[in-house]
Design a protein around this motif. Structure first.
Motif, PDB file in Angstrom:
ATOM      1  N   VAL A 153      19.465  52.625  33.839  1.00  0.00           N
ATOM      2  CA  VAL A 153      20.642  53.000  34.601  1.00  0.00           C
ATOM      3  C   VAL A 153      21.889  52.581  33.830  1.00  0.00           C
ATOM      4  N   VAL A 154      22.905  53.414  33.886  1.00  0.00           N
ATOM      5  CA  VAL A 154      24.226  53.100  33.338  1.00  0.00           C
ATOM      6  C   VAL A 154      25.193  53.107  34.507  1.00  0.00           C
ATOM      7  N   PHE A 155      25.733  51.952  34.857  1.00  0.00           N
ATOM      8  CA  PHE A 155      26.601  51.873  36.032  1.00  0.00           C
ATOM      9  C   PHE A 155      28.060  51.776  35.606  1.00  0.00           C
ATOM     10  N   SER A 156      28.895  52.472  36.357  1.00  0.00           N
ATOM     11  CA  SER A 156      30.310  52.554  36.012  1.00  0.00           C
ATOM     12  C   SER A 156      31.159  51.540  36.753  1.00  0.00           C
ATOM     13  N   SER A 157      30.631  50.961  37.820  1.00  0.00           N
ATOM     14  CA  SER A 157      31.397  49.960  38.557  1.00  0.00           C
ATOM     15  C   SER A 157      30.446  49.118  39.383  1.00  0.00           C
ATOM     16  N   MET A 158      30.842  47.880  39.626  1.00  0.00           N
ATOM     17  CA  MET A 158      30.067  47.003  40.489  1.00  0.00           C
ATOM     18  C   MET A 158      31.047  46.071  41.171  1.00  0.00           C
ATOM     19  N   THR A 159      31.385  46.354  42.411  1.00  0.00           N
ATOM     20  CA  THR A 159      32.355  45.538  43.141  1.00  0.00           C
ATOM     21  C   THR A 159      31.618  44.829  44.274  1.00  0.00           C
ATOM     22  N   GLN A 160      32.171  44.816  45.482  1.00  0.00           N
ATOM     23  CA  GLN A 160      31.514  44.115  46.574  1.00  0.00           C
ATOM     24  C   GLN A 160      30.288  44.864  47.078  1.00  0.00           C
ATOM     25  N   GLY A 161      30.185  46.140  46.803  1.00  0.00           N
ATOM     26  CA  GLY A 161      29.023  46.913  47.171  1.00  0.00           C
ATOM     27  C   GLY A 161      28.096  47.097  45.988  1.00  0.00           C
ATOM     28  N   PRO A 162      26.990  47.828  46.187  1.00  0.00           N
ATOM     29  CA  PRO A 162      26.052  48.073  45.091  1.00  0.00           C
ATOM     30  C   PRO A 162      26.638  48.998  44.049  1.00  0.00           C
ATOM     31  N   PRO A 163      26.129  48.952  42.807  1.00  0.00           N
ATOM     32  CA  PRO A 163      26.676  49.800  41.755  1.00  0.00           C
ATOM     33  C   PRO A 163      26.309  51.262  41.944  1.00  0.00           C
ATOM     34  N   THR A 164      27.156  52.120  41.398  1.00  0.00           N
ATOM     35  CA  THR A 164      26.846  53.541  41.322  1.00  0.00           C
ATOM     36  C   THR A 164      26.856  53.920  39.854  1.00  0.00           C
ATOM     37  N   GLY A 165      26.094  54.925  39.507  1.00  0.00           N
ATOM     38  CA  GLY A 165      26.071  55.285  38.102  1.00  0.00           C
ATOM     39  C   GLY A 165      25.084  56.386  37.806  1.00  0.00           C
ATOM     40  N   LYS A 166      24.554  56.391  36.589  1.00  0.00           N
ATOM     41  CA  LYS A 166      23.618  57.406  36.138  1.00  0.00           C
ATOM     42  C   LYS A 166      22.279  56.750  35.819  1.00  0.00           C
ATOM     43  N   ALA A 167      21.200  57.435  36.179  1.00  0.00           N
ATOM     44  CA  ALA A 167      19.858  56.918  35.936  1.00  0.00           C
ATOM     45  C   ALA A 167      19.067  57.914  35.103  1.00  0.00           C
ATOM     46  N   TRP A 168      18.067  57.413  34.374  1.00  0.00           N
ATOM     47  CA  TRP A 168      17.222  58.274  33.570  1.00  0.00           C
ATOM     48  C   TRP A 168      15.812  57.704  33.527  1.00  0.00           C
ATOM     49  N   SER A 169      14.863  58.565  33.226  1.00  0.00           N
ATOM     50  CA  SER A 169      13.472  58.127  33.106  1.00  0.00           C
ATOM     51  C   SER A 169      12.751  59.036  32.124  1.00  0.00           C
ATOM     52  N   LYS A 170      11.790  58.473  31.399  1.00  0.00           N
ATOM     53  CA  LYS A 170      10.970  59.233  30.467  1.00  0.00           C
ATOM     54  C   LYS A 170       9.499  58.979  30.784  1.00  0.00           C
ATOM     55  N   LEU A 171       8.738  60.047  30.951  1.00  0.00           N
ATOM     56  CA  LEU A 171       7.305  59.962  31.209  1.00  0.00           C
ATOM     57  C   LEU A 171       6.560  60.520  30.003  1.00  0.00           C
ATOM     58  N   ARG A 172       5.466  59.854  29.631  1.00  0.00           N
ATOM     59  CA  ARG A 172       4.682  60.310  28.491  1.00  0.00           C
ATOM     60  C   ARG A 172       3.187  60.231  28.838  1.00  0.00           C
ATOM     61  N   GLY A 173       2.549  61.415  28.933  1.00  0.00           N
ATOM     62  CA  GLY A 173       1.115  61.485  29.204  1.00  0.00           C
ATOM     63  C   GLY A 173       0.706  60.887  30.538  1.00  0.00           C
ATOM     64  N   VAL A 174       1.512  61.120  31.574  1.00  0.00           N
ATOM     65  CA  VAL A 174       1.296  60.493  32.878  1.00  0.00           C
ATOM     66  C   VAL A 174       0.426  61.368  33.777  1.00  0.00           C
ATOM     67  N   ASN A 175      -0.476  60.734  34.527  1.00  0.00           N
ATOM     68  CA  ASN A 175      -1.254  61.394  35.569  1.00  0.00           C
ATOM     69  C   ASN A 175      -0.754  60.912  36.929  1.00  0.00           C
ATOM     70  N   LEU A 176      -0.491  61.855  37.830  1.00  0.00           N
ATOM     71  CA  LEU A 176       0.005  61.538  39.171  1.00  0.00           C
ATOM     72  C   LEU A 176      -0.972  62.047  40.217  1.00  0.00           C
ATOM     73  N   LEU A 177      -1.154  61.278  41.280  1.00  0.00           N
ATOM     74  CA  LEU A 177      -2.003  61.684  42.405  1.00  0.00           C
ATOM     75  C   LEU A 177      -1.218  61.529  43.693  1.00  0.00           C
ATOM     76  N   PHE A 178      -1.243  62.592  44.531  1.00  0.00           N
ATOM     77  CA  PHE A 178      -0.666  62.543  45.873  1.00  0.00           C
ATOM     78  C   PHE A 178      -1.836  62.378  46.846  1.00  0.00           C
ATOM     79  N   PRO A 179      -2.136  61.140  47.285  1.00  0.00           N
ATOM     80  CA  PRO A 179      -3.358  60.877  48.051  1.00  0.00           C
ATOM     81  C   PRO A 179      -3.503  61.727  49.308  1.00  0.00           C
TER      82      PRO A 179
END
Length: 288
Positions: free
Chosen positions: A151-177
């Motif tokens: 995550v890259v956050f642009s501000s963090m004051t009395q509340g939680p930060p807001t910003g941009k998030a990213w994720s990279k998956l490589r060779g992942v298997n997912l199951l929806f039970p």
């Protein structure tokens, strides 16, 4: 020690000072140009989620630039999470962690920066996701493969930060039970914006997966399944209030194109899937 209240606010713990009147109140009051530490352990106690996030830091550097109006913090180490009462008794997996911060105020914390975790086994990283989003437990199982996120956050004051998030998956298997729907060999990237405290996190963004395979059961009583290899899967997504919405999803499959929209409501048991899919130029012989 940092404590995140149920409201999302961050509170800096007490630390020794020569005298109350000399305690640093702003970066300009920090008496050193550079401080280095080794073998440090930082704990973030989340009273809202009843979790403890522990960062083990082999080395930490804090530097004050010539302007003196901010502090530059760089940290690398390993992150783990556990319940507040389980911290000492339960061995949790640890993940590589890197972070930087441009700190302009102490109380409340004001600054900008970035943080990332991984790459690490995706099954282990799911434990971190479940800690931030407890309602997601048991909804999706991550099997095999690796992942990293940040995550890259642009501000963090009395509340939680807001910003941009990213994720990279490589060779992942997912199951929806709930439906036994599987996704195999998934590699791709996700990026978006975040807002709100972890317990009520909102994420909007896009996902791109060059290739993979979807395995869908024929019926609830028939263990046989159809396998659908796909290419160039892309979608716009939004996660809020336990609902994952997908719009403008499209992929190349069976010589044609599938387009669709849908929602996944993780608040219901079993998980509710609502999907609307249309196909163009699909080759019927590919189904046989």
């Amino acid at each position: 020690r940092l404590t995140r209240l149920a409201s999302g606010s961050l509170v800096l713990g007490k630390f020794p000072a020569p005298a109350p009147q000399t305690a640093p109140l702003a970066p300009a009051d920090f008496p050193y140009q550079k401080v280095k530490g080794t073998n440090i352990e930082i704990s973030l106690v989340d009273e809202g989620l009843k979790k403890v996030f522990v960062l083990r830091v082999p080395a930490l550097e804090v530097a004050k630039p010539a302007s003196g109006d901010a502090l530059q913090i760089h940290v690398e180490g390993a992150l783990k999470t556990s319940g507040i009462e389980d911290l000492a008794s339960v061995k949790s997996p640890e993940f590589p962690f890197r972070g930087t911060m441009h700190l302009k105020g102490f109380s409340p914390l004001v600054g900008t920066g970035s943080a990332s975790v991984g790459p690490a086994p995706v099954a282990d990283l799911q434990a971190v996701i479940t800690s931030f989003l407890p309602g997601s437990a048991g909804k999706i199982e991550c099997q095999e493969g690796t992942a990293e996120a940040g995550v890259v956050f642009s501000s963090m004051t009395q509340g939680p930060p807001t910003g941009k998030a990213w994720s990279k998956l490589r060779g992942v298997n997912l199951l929806f039970p709930a439906t036994q729907l599987r996704m195999r060999g998934v590699s791709g990237d996700l990026e978006g914006t975040t807002a709100g405290p972890p317990a009520n996190l909102k994420i909007e963004g896009s996902a791109k997966f060059p290739s993979g395979q979807i395995v869908a059961p024929i019926s609830a009583t028939n263990k046989s399944a159809y396998a659908f290899p796909f290419q160039n899967l892309s979608a716009i997504f939004r996660f809020a209030d336990g609902t994952f919405a997908i719009t403008d999803a499209r992929t190349n499959v069976f010589g044609g194109t599938l387009k669709g929209n849908g929602t996944i409501d993780s608040r219901q048991t079993p998980v509710r899937f609502d999907m609307r899919v249309t196909g163009e130029a699909l080759r019927t012989e590919a189904f046989l």
